[in-house]
Every structure is written in C-alpha cells, then in structure tokens.
Design an enzyme around this catalytic site. Sequence first.
Site, PDB file in Angstrom:
ATOM      1  CG  ASP A   1      12.385 -11.635   1.096  1.00 41.54           C
ATOM      2  OD1 ASP A   1      12.166 -12.504   0.239  1.00 41.54           O
ATOM      3  OD2 ASP A   1      12.093 -10.440   0.936  1.00 41.54           O
TER       4      ASP A   1
ATOM      5  CD  GLN B   1      12.399 -17.955  -5.827  1.00 46.08           C
ATOM      6  OE1 GLN B   1      13.358 -17.916  -5.074  1.00 46.08           O
ATOM      7  NE2 GLN B   1      12.225 -17.061  -6.782  1.00 46.08           N
TER       8      GLN B   1
ATOM      9  CB  SER C   1      -0.924   0.002   1.221  1.00 48.02           C
ATOM     10  OG  SER C   1      -1.631   1.207   1.301  1.00 48.02           O
TER      11      SER C   1
END
Length: 326
Positions: free
Chosen positions: A131, A258, A75
């Site tokens: 990550d 992924q 956002s």
Amino acid sequence: MEEKYIGVLCSGGDAPGMNAAIRAVTRSAICNGFKVKGIYRGYEGLIAGEVKELTTETVSNTIQRGGTILKTARSKDFMTEAGRQKAYETLKKEKISALIIIGGNGSLSGAYTFANTYADIVCIGLPGTIDNDLYGTDSTIGYDTALNTIVECVDKIRDTATSHDRIFFVEVMGRDAGFLAQNSAIASGAEAAIIPEDRTDADQLEQFINRGFRKTKNSCIVIVSESQKDGGAMHYAERIKKEYPQYEVRVSILGHLQRGGSPSAFDRILASRLGVGAIQALLEGQRNVLIGIHDNEIVYIPFIEAIKGDKPLDKSLIEVLNELSI
Ligand code: F6P
C-alpha cells in the site's frame, strides 16, 4: 554467557520483497555475531510458539521469491493483553531479546503497544506492505512490484477496451491510500484515477466525464482505489450505466494477484538495505523505530510517528495525470 537471539516475523498482508528482507536481516545479523530465530505466521505464531532458528542456508534462494517463507497472518489475539502476554512468554522462552517486525500500519501499531508494556524486548519495524501508506518512508517493501503488476494488467485491459470502445473501471488495492491507483494510472496512461486523497465536494466521476474523454477517445480506463466508503469500481460502473447508458462499461477487480509474484529489483534492493539497516539500528541501541528510506538515505522513524497519521500523497501527481490524459 547466555545466548540471545534476534526474532523476525512478517505480519499483515504479504508483500513481494518480504523474503529479501528476512534474508537481509538473517545474514546481516549473523555477520554481526547474532543468532536469529524466525517466527512463523506473524503474531499468531508468536503467541502459539511457532519458532525456528534461521541460518544463512535457510534464506538461500529466497531473494527472488514472492510471498513470505515465514508465512503471515492478521492476529486478533495480539490485540488483547492476554495475547500479548503469551507472545512475551514465547520470546522469553526462546531467548529472543529483539524482535524485527516486517509489516504495515496495523502490524506496527501492534508492535508499538507491545513495546510499551514489555520494555525488555527491543522492537524494530520494517515497512512491508504493497500500500505504501507508512508515514516517514518514501517507499515500502512490495509497493514497486505491485505497481508494476498493475501496470502490466492495465496494458492488457487496454487492448480489449480499445477493441470494444468500452469504459473500464479497474479496481486496485491500497486500503485507504491512493498511491497504487494514482501512480499506476500515470504509468499505464489511464484516463483517470479515483483516489481517497482526492475526495472533494466535486464529484470525481463527473469531473472525468467532463474533462472530455468523449471528444478524443472512444474507450477509456479509470483506475479506482478500493474503498469501503465510496464503494469501489462497481459503484462507479453502476452509476455510468444509469447516467450514461450510451456507454458500454466493464469492471475489472485486480484483487490479490497484486500481492503476488517475484519482487522487482527495486524492492529487492530496498528490502536488502532496510534489513541491513535494522541490524545497524540494533547495534546503535535504537528501539521502537521503523527503518525507512527518505531521499535515498536510511532513516529511523519512531513507531508513534510512523503509525500516527496519513502519509501525504503528492498532489502534483493528480495534475500530471489530468494534463496527460486529455
Ligand atoms: O494492506 C495490504 C492489503 O493488500 C490492502 O491493500 C488490502 O486492502 C488488504 O491488504 C486486503 O487484505 P486481505 O488479504 O486480508 O483480504
């Protein structure tokens, strides 16, 4: 007495295990006497008022599903004061007094800024990103699944690399963090990983060529962290083509596959523990903390710490790969 709700939303890139986290938050909240509202499409939906009550049934049959049943978004509006004010108005209208944000670094930074202005809303973060780059938690929800997905892909790529005696550069996600690249390289038996944390003056490509893969192997796999700065897998492939024209080179960019798929058992358990941990933290009066896991214990990390710095990558992993890839 006026009824109060706990709100839950996902923000930023989706990650496998987000549904397990939503389920855990919802069920643990209900077990402890709270009511829960789901906010759709992250902060975007919070601004637009896209809110629905969640029940134990709403989250049934979701623990095994990838993606997020609440949807997610990045956002831009929430980065503005006007956007955050609208988000606050939705929370007041919906009688939500505590907000649980499942997301990565950018999402928690947003929560931190929001919490600083609107002190009557308690914010709690859950680390949801493939990550694994959130400081203070050993693992983030989705990282283990993504790692396993990459390894499965690289195993397949190796079949064709070996058959053709080719060098493959496989690009993996991670934004500015090399956890996925380094650990998938170790787990898939790749010959090298090129990661942002190992940026030195010495050229990483040259180093791997010099390590002698030519002496013992005819094919090889190099896992490359996606990187705005270094140009990613394409950049290294182009260089090999120029500098070592005797090698056949191919590139495979794994991309968004992924992020998909059913979460691993590890991610489901992690998400379940962290979701329960979030409700526990609320009961203890915690606010503006990320719920993480460290040495297998649930920990509370103040937002300011979780977002401030890079999470260090254990440098011994670089040595492990170097020694085992001869
Ligand atoms: O943060 C998760 C992540 O998958 C990163 O690894 C990647 O750089 C980014 O999101 C991609 O974002 P998008 O799906 O918005 O292109």
